[in-house]
Design a protein around this motif. Structure first.
Motif, PDB file in Angstrom:
ATOM      1  N   ARG A  48      80.493  19.790  80.869  1.00 65.03           N
ATOM      2  CA  ARG A  48      78.946  20.023  81.511  1.00 65.03           C
ATOM      3  C   ARG A  48      79.073  20.537  82.794  1.00 65.03           C
ATOM      4  NH1 ARG A  48      75.415  14.601  79.739  1.00 65.03           N
ATOM      5  NH2 ARG A  48      75.595  15.064  77.563  1.00 65.03           N
ATOM      6  N   CYS A  49      80.278  20.665  83.381  1.00 63.81           N
ATOM      7  CA  CYS A  49      80.672  20.985  84.759  1.00 63.81           C
ATOM      8  C   CYS A  49      81.060  22.440  84.817  1.00 63.81           C
ATOM      9  CB  CYS A  49      81.257  19.905  85.394  1.00 63.81           C
ATOM     10  SG  CYS A  49      80.638  18.120  85.265  1.00 63.81           S
ATOM     11  N   GLY A  50      80.806  23.266  85.791  1.00 66.24           N
ATOM     12  CA  GLY A  50      81.354  24.255  86.263  1.00 66.24           C
ATOM     13  C   GLY A  50      82.602  24.076  86.809  1.00 66.24           C
ATOM     14  N   MET A  51      83.746  24.672  86.792  1.00 65.50           N
ATOM     15  CA  MET A  51      85.062  24.543  87.350  1.00 65.50           C
ATOM     16  C   MET A  51      85.357  25.471  88.284  1.00 65.50           C
ATOM     17  SD  MET A  51      85.854  21.421  86.411  1.00 65.50           S
ATOM     18  CE  MET A  51      87.472  21.512  86.579  1.00 65.50           C
ATOM     19  N   ALA A  52      86.349  25.398  89.241  1.00 68.04           N
ATOM     20  CA  ALA A  52      86.856  26.485  90.046  1.00 68.04           C
ATOM     21  C   ALA A  52      88.607  26.317  90.564  1.00 68.04           C
ATOM     22  CB  ALA A  52      86.011  26.500  91.235  1.00 68.04           C
ATOM     23  N   TRP A  53      89.101  27.144  91.047  1.00 69.64           N
ATOM     24  CA  TRP A  53      90.396  27.163  91.561  1.00 69.64           C
ATOM     25  C   TRP A  53      90.028  27.599  93.002  1.00 69.64           C
ATOM     26  CZ3 TRP A  53      94.570  24.768  89.763  1.00 69.64           C
ATOM     27  CH2 TRP A  53      94.726  24.693  88.443  1.00 69.64           C
ATOM     28  N   PHE A  54      90.462  26.835  94.076  1.00 73.29           N
ATOM     29  CA  PHE A  54      90.524  27.377  95.359  1.00 73.29           C
ATOM     30  C   PHE A  54      92.113  27.344  95.917  1.00 73.29           C
ATOM     31  CE2 PHE A  54      85.954  26.565  96.644  1.00 73.29           C
ATOM     32  CZ  PHE A  54      85.623  25.954  95.775  1.00 73.29           C
ATOM     33  N   ARG A  55      92.114  28.039  96.904  1.00 69.34           N
ATOM     34  CA  ARG A  55      93.647  27.900  97.493  1.00 69.34           C
ATOM     35  C   ARG A  55      93.572  27.923  99.220  1.00 69.34           C
ATOM     36  NH1 ARG A  55      95.887  34.113  95.845  1.00 69.34           N
ATOM     37  NH2 ARG A  55      94.626  35.293  97.244  1.00 69.34           N
ATOM     38  N   SER A  64      88.592  31.596  92.069  1.00 70.60           N
ATOM     39  CA  SER A  64      87.802  31.958  90.600  1.00 70.60           C
ATOM     40  C   SER A  64      87.171  30.670  90.267  1.00 70.60           C
ATOM     41  CB  SER A  64      88.956  32.232  89.523  1.00 70.60           C
ATOM     42  OG  SER A  64      88.411  32.460  88.200  1.00 70.60           O
ATOM     43  N   THR A  65      85.941  31.018  89.393  1.00 75.55           N
ATOM     44  CA  THR A  65      85.250  30.073  89.019  1.00 75.55           C
ATOM     45  C   THR A  65      85.182  30.258  87.433  1.00 75.55           C
ATOM     46  OG1 THR A  65      83.005  31.311  89.227  1.00 75.55           O
ATOM     47  CG2 THR A  65      83.881  29.775  91.054  1.00 75.55           C
ATOM     48  N   ILE A  66      84.540  29.259  86.765  1.00 75.25           N
ATOM     49  CA  ILE A  66      84.303  29.391  85.453  1.00 75.25           C
ATOM     50  C   ILE A  66      83.300  28.560  85.330  1.00 75.25           C
ATOM     51  CG2 ILE A  66      85.756  27.956  84.468  1.00 75.25           C
ATOM     52  CD1 ILE A  66      86.015  29.444  81.698  1.00 75.25           C
ATOM     53  N   SER A  67      81.999  28.915  84.564  1.00 74.03           N
ATOM     54  CA  SER A  67      80.836  27.997  84.298  1.00 74.03           C
ATOM     55  C   SER A  67      81.095  27.226  83.139  1.00 74.03           C
ATOM     56  CB  SER A  67      79.608  28.784  84.074  1.00 74.03           C
ATOM     57  OG  SER A  67      79.492  29.322  82.881  1.00 74.03           O
ATOM     58  N   SER A 104      98.444  26.309  98.710  1.00 75.05           N
ATOM     59  CA  SER A 104      98.417  25.203  97.727  1.00 75.05           C
ATOM     60  C   SER A 104      96.872  25.597  96.961  1.00 75.05           C
ATOM     61  CB  SER A 104      98.109  23.902  98.674  1.00 75.05           C
ATOM     62  OG  SER A 104      99.154  23.607  99.240  1.00 75.05           O
ATOM     63  N   TYR A 105      97.235  25.336  95.663  1.00 69.59           N
ATOM     64  CA  TYR A 105      96.091  25.452  94.902  1.00 69.59           C
ATOM     65  C   TYR A 105      95.271  24.278  94.341  1.00 69.59           C
ATOM     66  CZ  TYR A 105      97.201  30.574  94.580  1.00 69.59           C
ATOM     67  OH  TYR A 105      97.317  31.909  94.938  1.00 69.59           O
ATOM     68  N   TYR A 106      94.166  24.376  94.413  1.00 72.47           N
ATOM     69  CA  TYR A 106      93.156  23.171  94.085  1.00 72.47           C
ATOM     70  C   TYR A 106      92.138  23.297  93.145  1.00 72.47           C
ATOM     71  CZ  TYR A 106      94.965  21.756  98.723  1.00 72.47           C
ATOM     72  OH  TYR A 106      95.902  21.416  99.668  1.00 72.47           O
ATOM     73  N   CYS A 107      91.910  22.731  92.090  1.00 70.54           N
ATOM     74  CA  CYS A 107      90.712  22.657  91.174  1.00 70.54           C
ATOM     75  C   CYS A 107      89.774  21.761  91.682  1.00 70.54           C
ATOM     76  CB  CYS A 107      91.124  22.334  89.917  1.00 70.54           C
ATOM     77  SG  CYS A 107      92.018  20.727  89.356  1.00 70.54           S
ATOM     78  N   ALA A 108      88.471  22.363  91.303  1.00 74.21           N
ATOM     79  CA  ALA A 108      87.417  21.280  91.752  1.00 74.21           C
ATOM     80  C   ALA A 108      86.208  21.574  90.583  1.00 74.21           C
ATOM     81  CB  ALA A 108      87.019  21.923  93.106  1.00 74.21           C
ATOM     82  N   ALA A 109      85.346  20.551  90.615  1.00 73.64           N
ATOM     83  CA  ALA A 109      84.227  20.742  89.619  1.00 73.64           C
ATOM     84  C   ALA A 109      83.004  20.519  90.340  1.00 73.64           C
ATOM     85  CB  ALA A 109      84.534  19.372  88.782  1.00 73.64           C
ATOM     86  N   GLY A 134      75.581  20.478  91.746  1.00 76.58           N
ATOM     87  CA  GLY A 134      75.111  21.275  92.931  1.00 76.58           C
ATOM     88  C   GLY A 134      76.242  21.780  93.858  1.00 76.58           C
ATOM     89  N   GLY A 135      77.623  21.773  93.351  1.00 78.01           N
ATOM     90  CA  GLY A 135      78.475  21.974  94.560  1.00 78.01           C
ATOM     91  C   GLY A 135      79.717  21.477  94.128  1.00 78.01           C
ATOM     92  N   PHE A 136      80.769  22.182  94.839  1.00 72.87           N
ATOM     93  CA  PHE A 136      82.229  21.741  94.752  1.00 72.87           C
ATOM     94  C   PHE A 136      82.365  20.764  95.997  1.00 72.87           C
ATOM     95  CE2 PHE A 136      83.370  24.339  91.134  1.00 72.87           C
ATOM     96  CZ  PHE A 136      82.533  25.389  91.427  1.00 72.87           C
ATOM     97  N   ARG A 137      82.408  19.498  95.649  1.00 76.01           N
ATOM     98  CA  ARG A 137      82.442  18.378  96.667  1.00 76.01           C
ATOM     99  C   ARG A 137      83.141  17.078  95.865  1.00 76.01           C
ATOM    100  NH1 ARG A 137      76.844  18.485  95.830  1.00 76.01           N
ATOM    101  NH2 ARG A 137      76.587  19.980  97.517  1.00 76.01           N
ATOM    102  N   PRO A 138      84.000  16.387  96.856  1.00 74.04           N
ATOM    103  CA  PRO A 138      84.424  15.170  96.537  1.00 74.04           C
ATOM    104  C   PRO A 138      83.390  14.248  95.596  1.00 74.04           C
ATOM    105  CG  PRO A 138      84.968  15.548  98.641  1.00 74.04           C
ATOM    106  CD  PRO A 138      84.023  16.583  98.400  1.00 74.04           C
ATOM    107  N   PRO A 139      83.897  13.588  94.769  1.00 69.35           N
ATOM    108  CA  PRO A 139      85.314  13.205  94.387  1.00 69.35           C
ATOM    109  C   PRO A 139      85.882  14.369  93.380  1.00 69.35           C
ATOM    110  CG  PRO A 139      83.877  11.846  92.976  1.00 69.35           C
ATOM    111  CD  PRO A 139      83.063  12.560  94.009  1.00 69.35           C
ATOM    112  N   TYR A 140      85.283  15.289  93.109  1.00 73.12           N
ATOM    113  CA  TYR A 140      85.584  16.306  92.030  1.00 73.12           C
ATOM    114  C   TYR A 140      86.738  17.474  92.519  1.00 73.12           C
ATOM    115  CZ  TYR A 140      81.708  14.149  89.769  1.00 73.12           C
ATOM    116  OH  TYR A 140      80.720  13.349  89.149  1.00 73.12           O
TER     117      TYR A 140
END
Length: 117
Positions: free
Chosen positions: A30-37, A48-51, A91-96, A100-106
């Protein structure tokens, strides 16, 4: 909630790596996902993001070289990185994005990618 990245390592320019991010503790599909670095002394960059429906976006710096994907059955996010450049070192990080946003704890703890010439 837990996001665990893996697949980082050291590679020469032009090489490939595939990052994985195993998710648990929430409804992954149910969540969008992303990679940050983030490279040392540089700002964090959205790679990158993927819905939840599979729509993807890429930073201009990686477009045509990186591919984001997800396997909802396995609750896993991927980042296929090809034609790697030294400037991809970070360093590459994934997030969910579940609310309404990529924030902890995701957020994951990150995996290091080092590209050498």
């Amino acid at each position: 909630v837990q996001l665990v990245e893996s697949g980082g390592g050291s590679v020469q320019t032009g090489g490939s790596l595939k990052l994985s991010c195993a998710a648990s503790g929430y409804i992954f599909s149910r969540c969008g996902m992303a990679w940050f670095r983030q490279a040392p002394e540089k700002k964090r960059e959205l790679v990158s993001t993927i819905s939840s429906e599979g729509t993807t976006t890429y930073a201009d710096s990686v477009k045509g070289r990186f591919t984001i994907s997800r396997d909802n059955a396995k609750k896993t996010l991927y980042l296929q990185m090809d034609s790697l450049k030294t400037e991809d070192t970070a360093s590459y990080y994934c997030a969910a994005d579940c609310a309404g946003g990529f924030r902890p704890p995701y957020w994951g703890q990150g995996t290091q990618v080092t590209v050498s010439s």
